[in-house]
Write an enzyme that holds these catalytic residues in place. Sequence first.
Site, PDB file in Angstrom:
ATOM      1  CE  LYS A  39      12.149 -55.610 -17.615  1.00 58.53           C
ATOM      2  NZ  LYS A  39      12.557 -56.909 -17.021  1.00 58.53           N
ATOM      3  CE1 TYR A 269       8.304 -28.943   3.199  1.00 64.77           C
ATOM      4  CE2 TYR A 269       9.040 -29.895   1.116  1.00 64.77           C
ATOM      5  CZ  TYR A 269       8.054 -29.283   1.886  1.00 64.77           C
ATOM      6  OH  TYR A 269       6.841 -29.023   1.330  1.00 64.77           O
TER       7      TYR A 269
HETATM    8  C1  LIG Z   1      13.844 -57.195 -17.589  1.00 62.20           C
HETATM    9  C2  LIG Z   1      14.208 -58.514 -18.132  1.00 62.20           C
HETATM   10  C3  LIG Z   1      15.179 -58.614 -19.143  1.00 62.20           C
HETATM   11  C4  LIG Z   1      16.017 -57.439 -19.598  1.00 62.20           C
HETATM   12  O1  LIG Z   1      17.036 -57.227 -18.658  1.00 62.20           O
HETATM   13  P1  LIG Z   1      18.209 -56.145 -18.891  1.00 62.20           P
HETATM   14  O2  LIG Z   1      19.142 -56.378 -17.782  1.00 62.20           O
HETATM   15  O3  LIG Z   1      17.543 -54.814 -18.826  1.00 62.20           O
HETATM   16  O4  LIG Z   1      18.774 -56.418 -20.234  1.00 62.20           O
HETATM   17  C5  LIG Z   1      15.382 -59.855 -19.723  1.00 62.20           C
HETATM   18  N1  LIG Z   1      14.696 -60.948 -19.293  1.00 62.20           N
HETATM   19  C6  LIG Z   1      13.776 -60.890 -18.312  1.00 62.20           C
HETATM   20  C7  LIG Z   1      13.066 -62.131 -17.904  1.00 62.20           C
HETATM   21  C8  LIG Z   1      13.519 -59.676 -17.690  1.00 62.20           C
HETATM   22  O5  LIG Z   1      12.617 -59.619 -16.706  1.00 62.20           O
END
Ligand SMILES: *Cc1c(COP(=O)(O)O)cnc(C)c1O
Length: 376
Positions: A39, A269
């Site tokens: 993702k 800035y």
């Molecule tokens: C993002 C996510 C993961 C992966 O988590 P990590 O800590 O990056 O391994 C697994 N399960 C769900 C439901 C997630 O949203």
Amino acid sequence: MTPITYRCWVEVSRRQIAENFHAVGSVVGSGVTVMPVVKADAYRHGAVEIARILCAEGASWLAVSNVEEGVTLRQGGITARILIMGDFLTFERPALIDYELTPVIHDIAQLRDFDRMAAALERPLHYHLALDTGMGRLGLLEDDMCIVEAVRLARHSRLEGLMTHFASAGNYSSPQTARQLQRFQTLQAALAAADVLPRYIHLSSTIPIAYGRRDAWGNMVRPGHAIYGYVSPARGDAPAPVLNVKPALNWKARILEVKTLPVGHHAGYGAMFTAERPTRMAVLAVGYADGMPHRLGNKGKVIAAGRLAPIIGAISMDLTAIDITDGAPLQPGDAVTLLGREGNISLDAQAIARTAGTISYSVLCGIGQRVKRVYY
Ligand SMILES: *Cc1c(COP(=O)(O)O)cnc(C)c1O
């Protein structure tokens, strides 16, 4: 490696991604399917390219957050099963079907709707079901009887996976993970008693894998962070990690200008920095629009010519200034490392996150669209 001609880019090691995937696989063993999480554009490593690497290494499932991310993978030629973890809305249903994406269902009305879709299509649709065992985010909160009944009534669709997500997996002084696990197992048993036996049982993201919480592995795991080479430190009385992974991404930017600020001159800035000695300053082609955390202003460091160089002044939208007075001479066009390693000096997302007061996930996911990606 092809010559790099960008102002600001990341280099991702294909081999390291593959090694991290196999490291997870050998920790959990052959009875457990590893479903890498790609993702958020594979935590900004590039979803399609990372998915190709993982599929070539044997991944049969990938997980993303939403339908659009799933469609991107399909359009990139990915044929593995794709799980949509972050829910879907009515307007996303056609794409879910057309691109053969597998949804996680999070409430009972949604399960009924999904089953009606399957009935209308006259073919079974597969889904995974998420339980809210204590996370307090997405997932079913109903009691066992109610859930078992809803699954049985959804006769046109197939419950293929049962999942939950932990809220405090990294905190070994909290009883929450044990409680969540127990709640999950109770429902799993209730389903089994009704002859509902989902093929996949999954609860674990990176932390429960990395710290060896075997009873939470089920027969599928969902590592994200670990695939990219990270395991966050656990709190409390945690066992030693059983997983060894390494970051796969280096983030670089080129120097645009070098000049010497006279004593008393400010930088950037808000005049947050004042030169207390003649200060050789390099201005880098990276800013918060590229994902440099704004809070690194006057605080963070980068690696320039093999040594740490302090960031001076505020981070601008497109520019960041560093002090290179003490290092080897550098010139416009030379590259520095924002995240990664040069020789013995390293600066990973966790170190940057500590300085910026955020988390490593946010540093990686924050790497901007304007930053080019190179694979080697
Ligand atoms: C993002 C996510 C993961 C992966 O988590 P990590 O800590 O990056 O391994 C697994 N399960 C769900 C439901 C997630 O949203």
